[in-house]
Enzyme design. Structure first.
Site, PDB file in Angstrom:
ATOM      1  CB  SER A   1      -6.613  -0.485  39.710  1.00 54.42           C
ATOM      2  OG  SER A   1      -7.673   0.218  40.186  1.00 54.42           O
TER       3      SER A   1
ATOM      4  CE1 TYR B   1      -9.707  -3.112  36.267  1.00 52.88           C
ATOM      5  CE2 TYR B   1      -9.483  -2.413  38.416  1.00 52.88           C
ATOM      6  CZ  TYR B   1      -9.197  -2.094  37.199  1.00 52.88           C
ATOM      7  OH  TYR B   1      -8.637  -0.840  36.763  1.00 52.88           O
TER       8      TYR B   1
HETATM    9  P1  NAD Z   1      -9.511   2.644  28.159  1.00 51.99           P
HETATM   10  O1  NAD Z   1     -10.690   1.382  28.122  1.00 51.99           O
HETATM   11  O2  NAD Z   1      -9.662   3.948  27.957  1.00 51.99           O
HETATM   12  O3  NAD Z   1      -8.428   2.179  27.494  1.00 51.99           O
HETATM   13  C1  NAD Z   1      -7.941   0.787  27.660  1.00 51.99           C
HETATM   14  C2  NAD Z   1      -7.169   0.313  26.260  1.00 51.99           C
HETATM   15  O4  NAD Z   1      -6.732  -1.040  26.395  1.00 51.99           O
HETATM   16  C3  NAD Z   1      -8.071   0.362  25.045  1.00 51.99           C
HETATM   17  O5  NAD Z   1      -7.523   1.076  23.952  1.00 51.99           O
HETATM   18  C4  NAD Z   1      -8.441  -1.118  24.786  1.00 51.99           C
HETATM   19  O6  NAD Z   1      -8.582  -1.483  23.343  1.00 51.99           O
HETATM   20  C5  NAD Z   1      -7.042  -1.652  25.216  1.00 51.99           C
HETATM   21  N1  NAD Z   1      -7.221  -3.061  25.474  1.00 51.99           N
HETATM   22  C6  NAD Z   1      -8.047  -3.624  26.212  1.00 51.99           C
HETATM   23  N2  NAD Z   1      -7.831  -5.069  26.192  1.00 51.99           N
HETATM   24  C7  NAD Z   1      -6.544  -5.182  25.444  1.00 51.99           C
HETATM   25  C8  NAD Z   1      -6.000  -6.363  24.983  1.00 51.99           C
HETATM   26  N3  NAD Z   1      -6.031  -7.629  25.182  1.00 51.99           N
HETATM   27  N4  NAD Z   1      -4.521  -5.944  24.268  1.00 51.99           N
HETATM   28  C9  NAD Z   1      -4.485  -4.915  24.003  1.00 51.99           C
HETATM   29  N5  NAD Z   1      -4.917  -3.889  24.193  1.00 51.99           N
HETATM   30  C10 NAD Z   1      -6.159  -4.004  25.002  1.00 51.99           C
HETATM   31  O7  NAD Z   1      -9.002   2.464  30.041  1.00 51.99           O
HETATM   32  P2  NAD Z   1      -8.030   3.525  30.855  1.00 51.99           P
HETATM   33  O8  NAD Z   1      -9.073   3.913  31.848  1.00 51.99           O
HETATM   34  O9  NAD Z   1      -7.200   4.231  29.933  1.00 51.99           O
HETATM   35  O10 NAD Z   1      -7.115   2.327  31.654  1.00 51.99           O
HETATM   36  C11 NAD Z   1      -5.743   1.876  31.199  1.00 51.99           C
HETATM   37  C12 NAD Z   1      -5.348   0.991  32.265  1.00 51.99           C
HETATM   38  O11 NAD Z   1      -5.546   1.785  33.562  1.00 51.99           O
HETATM   39  C13 NAD Z   1      -6.102  -0.227  32.435  1.00 51.99           C
HETATM   40  O12 NAD Z   1      -4.988  -1.305  32.911  1.00 51.99           O
HETATM   41  C14 NAD Z   1      -6.947   0.142  33.978  1.00 51.99           C
HETATM   42  O13 NAD Z   1      -7.320  -0.860  34.451  1.00 51.99           O
HETATM   43  C15 NAD Z   1      -6.113   1.009  34.686  1.00 51.99           C
HETATM   44  N6  NAD Z   1      -6.841   1.987  35.489  1.00 51.99           N
HETATM   45  C16 NAD Z   1      -7.623   3.035  35.095  1.00 51.99           C
HETATM   46  C17 NAD Z   1      -8.282   3.690  36.139  1.00 51.99           C
HETATM   47  C18 NAD Z   1      -9.238   4.914  35.440  1.00 51.99           C
HETATM   48  O14 NAD Z   1      -9.821   5.395  36.330  1.00 51.99           O
HETATM   49  N7  NAD Z   1      -9.435   5.044  34.318  1.00 51.99           N
HETATM   50  C19 NAD Z   1      -8.228   3.407  37.246  1.00 51.99           C
HETATM   51  C20 NAD Z   1      -7.528   2.306  37.735  1.00 51.99           C
HETATM   52  C21 NAD Z   1      -6.776   1.752  36.783  1.00 51.99           C
END
Ligand code: NAD
Length: 261
Positions: free
Chosen positions: A146, A159
């Protein structure tokens, strides 16, 4: 039609939503067979339905598992291996944001919960998938870090600690496994409009969260949030043979947010 993933098997954690879902759909359109892992069985079913629309007939395994539990990780790796015989690509992506708080207001339990899923989960995924890839003598991993893993964002001690750890794991394991024909990279997304970011905006203001989103976007050099599909294109490239010499490093995808003063 792009066929970069014809005959390839890709395992995706967090495949039930956001970046994992968009990447699964993108890879399906390029010929991949997919094993999708998530704690949410409903999320997995939604992704499978999206895949069926975009790339009918794609082979998909839905595996409900918690990435922070080693027994679950062993199970998702074993189920993928049993279904498809190999793992060519691994998008080690599941994560949560956790509560936003000043560091002094973080409870130890909340800190540990965020680290257990975002860092321990990524470590366990690497530990068990790399074993399979080493036996094969090939494979590619993309870890979800991230902007919060390379810069200070504020109000996110758990985080930030976890995502900086993901960057460290990526560099360390990439240096270790390059010699085995395996590359390991991380992405550092920022401000991509997924359910996680929507929930994050709602933590700031549950009512006027869309306005918070607009203010947040206006501070981005591109004056908008990113789309999950834009990240999916990057992950697909990084998992493909075209990215075969990219290893042990982090690629930002944030509209330039982390580079501006
Ligand atoms: P999201 O919440 O849309 O999707 C995350 C998924 O992970 C969900 O389906 C959730 O059920 C699943 N999950 C959560 N805990 C879990 C566990 N213990 N075991 C298995 N599955 C689990 O989020 P996203 O935005 O798609 O994020 C995906 C990744 O990208 C994350 O690691 C997040 O930190 C990272 N990220 C996202 C952003 C952004 O802007 N969206 C920015 C930086 C990093």
């Amino acid at each position: 039609m792009n066929t970069r993933f014809d005959g390839k098997v890709v395992l995706i954690t967090g495949g039930g939503s956001g970046l994992g879902q968009a990447t699964a759909v993108q890879l399906a359109t390029e010929g991949a067979k997919l094993a999708l892992v998530d704690v949410s069985a409903d999320g997995l079913a939604r992704t499978a339905a999206e895949i069926e629309k975009a790339a009918p007939g794609t082979e998909v395994r839905q595996i409900t598992a918690d990435v922070s539990l080693e027994t679950d990780v062993e199970r998702y790796v074993a189920e993928t291996k049993k279904a498809f015989g190999r793992i060519d690509g691994f998008f080690n992506n599941a994560g949560i944001e956790g509560r936003q708080n000043l560091t002094e207001d973080f409870t130890s339990e909340e800190f540990q919960r965020v680290v257990a899923i975002n860092l321990q989960g990524v470590f366990l995924g690497l530990k068990h998938v790399l074993k399979v890839m080493r036996e094969q003598g090939s494979g590619t991993v993309v870890n979800s870090a991230s902007v919060g893993g390379i810069r200070g964002v504020g109000n996110q001690s758990g985080y930030a600690a976890a995502k900086h750890g993901v960057v460290g794991l990526t560099r360390n394991s990439g240096v270790e496994y390059g010699q085995f024909g395996i590359t390991i990279k991380a992405i550092a997304p920022g401000g991509i409009m997924t359910p996680m970011v929507e929930a994050s905006l709602k933590q700031v203001d549950p009512v006027n969260w869309e306005e918070v989103g607009r203010q947040f976007s206006s501070s981005n050099p591109m004056k908008r949030l990113g789309r999950p599909e834009e990240v999916a294109h990057l992950v697909a490239f990084l998992l493909s043979d075209q990215a075969s010499y990219i290893n042990a490093t982090v690629i930002s995808i944030d509209g330039g947010q982390s580079e501006q003063y």
